[in-house]
Design a protein around this motif. Structure first.
Motif, short mmCIF file in Angstrom:
data_model
loop_
_atom_site.label_atom_id
_atom_site.label_comp_id
_atom_site.label_asym_id
_atom_site.label_seq_id
_atom_site.Cartn_x
_atom_site.Cartn_y
_atom_site.Cartn_z
N ARG A 105 0.90 -1.11 -0.02
CA ARG A 105 -0.05 0.17 0.03
C ARG A 105 0.65 1.02 0.18
O ARG A 105 0.26 2.17 -1.15
CB ARG A 105 -0.69 -0.10 1.26
CG ARG A 105 -2.24 -1.02 1.09
CD ARG A 105 -3.10 -0.74 2.29
NE ARG A 105 -2.62 -0.97 3.02
CZ ARG A 105 -2.89 -1.62 4.68
NH1 ARG A 105 -2.81 -2.86 3.96
NH2 ARG A 105 -1.72 -1.91 5.69
N SER A 106 1.98 1.88 0.83
CA SER A 106 3.03 1.98 0.36
C SER A 106 3.47 2.52 -0.68
O SER A 106 3.12 3.79 -0.84
CB SER A 106 3.93 1.87 2.00
OG SER A 106 4.56 3.38 1.71
N LYS A 107 4.19 1.48 -1.27
CA LYS A 107 4.53 1.72 -2.81
C LYS A 107 3.74 2.21 -3.28
O LYS A 107 4.24 3.08 -4.55
CB LYS A 107 5.18 0.20 -3.24
CG LYS A 107 5.98 0.46 -3.89
CD LYS A 107 6.65 -1.27 -4.40
CE LYS A 107 7.36 -0.63 -5.60
NZ LYS A 107 8.03 -2.27 -5.78
N THR A 108 1.82 1.64 -3.30
CA THR A 108 1.34 2.09 -4.01
C THR A 108 1.27 3.69 -4.28
O THR A 108 0.79 3.89 -5.50
CB THR A 108 0.17 1.34 -4.09
OG1 THR A 108 0.13 0.38 -4.41
CG2 THR A 108 -1.10 1.76 -5.29
N VAL A 109 0.33 4.07 -3.16
CA VAL A 109 0.32 5.62 -2.35
C VAL A 109 1.83 6.38 -3.17
O VAL A 109 1.72 7.26 -3.86
CB VAL A 109 0.09 5.88 -0.85
CG1 VAL A 109 -0.22 7.30 -0.42
CG2 VAL A 109 -0.74 5.12 -0.81
N GLY A 110 2.96 5.84 -2.70
CA GLY A 110 3.98 6.52 -3.30
C GLY A 110 4.04 7.13 -4.25
O GLY A 110 4.22 7.84 -4.89
N ARG A 111 3.43 6.06 -5.48
CA ARG A 111 3.56 5.49 -7.01
C ARG A 111 2.41 6.67 -7.41
O ARG A 111 3.30 8.37 -7.85
CB ARG A 111 3.89 4.72 -7.07
CG ARG A 111 4.45 4.17 -7.79
CD ARG A 111 4.34 2.44 -8.59
NE ARG A 111 6.35 1.88 -8.42
CZ ARG A 111 5.81 0.37 -8.47
NH1 ARG A 111 4.97 0.08 -8.76
NH2 ARG A 111 6.69 -0.23 -8.59
N GLN A 112 1.63 6.39 -7.18
CA GLN A 112 0.91 8.25 -7.38
C GLN A 112 1.26 9.29 -6.69
O GLN A 112 0.87 9.83 -7.00
CB GLN A 112 -0.86 7.49 -6.13
CG GLN A 112 -1.13 6.44 -6.97
CD GLN A 112 -2.68 6.13 -6.14
OE1 GLN A 112 -2.90 6.28 -4.82
NE2 GLN A 112 -3.65 4.90 -5.93
#
Length: 126
Positions: A105-112
């Protein structure tokens, strides 16, 4: 210690055993023992130990005990250690393995977030 105990300290813990030793620069066995046993103490530990000795003498004086004696090296080193139960001895929570779902989730939010920041710097074509 000489300031606190005067002759009691000086008579037991001479810097030199004799004038000949003083002239030769040979310290007394007692001085060398204290130096060896206290050499690993930090400045904070020395301060803690001296504060403890002073408080011990003040409390003894308040109680009418004016004949206190200086500590030996082992007692002094013990006085320099933090009190058991103080924050220096607190237990830490054991490290846990990372939660894989939280990492994803953290990686996804970071990419967004990165993509939205990048879009601020791209030129719009007309």
């Amino acid at each position: 210690m000489t300031q606190l105990y005067g002759h009691k300290w000086a008579s037991q813990h001479a810097l030199y055993d004799s004038e000949a030793d003083k002239a030769a620069g040979r310290y007394s066995e007692d001085f060398m023992l204290w130096a060896k046993k206290t050499r690993g103490l930090s400045e904070i530990a020395w301060h803690r130990g001296m504060k403890y000795v002073e408080q011990k003498n003040q409390e003894a004086a308040r109680q009418g005990e004016i004949d206190s004696w200086p500590p030996n090296y082992a007692e002094f080193v013990g006085m320099c250690q933090p009190v058991t139960g103080s924050q220096m001895y607190r237990e830490f929570e054991p490290l846990k393995l990372p939660d894989k779902a939280a990492q994803k989730r953290s990686k996804t939010v970071g990419r967004q977030t990165l993509d939205s920041l990048k879009s601020l710097f791209t030129k719009e074509e007309a």
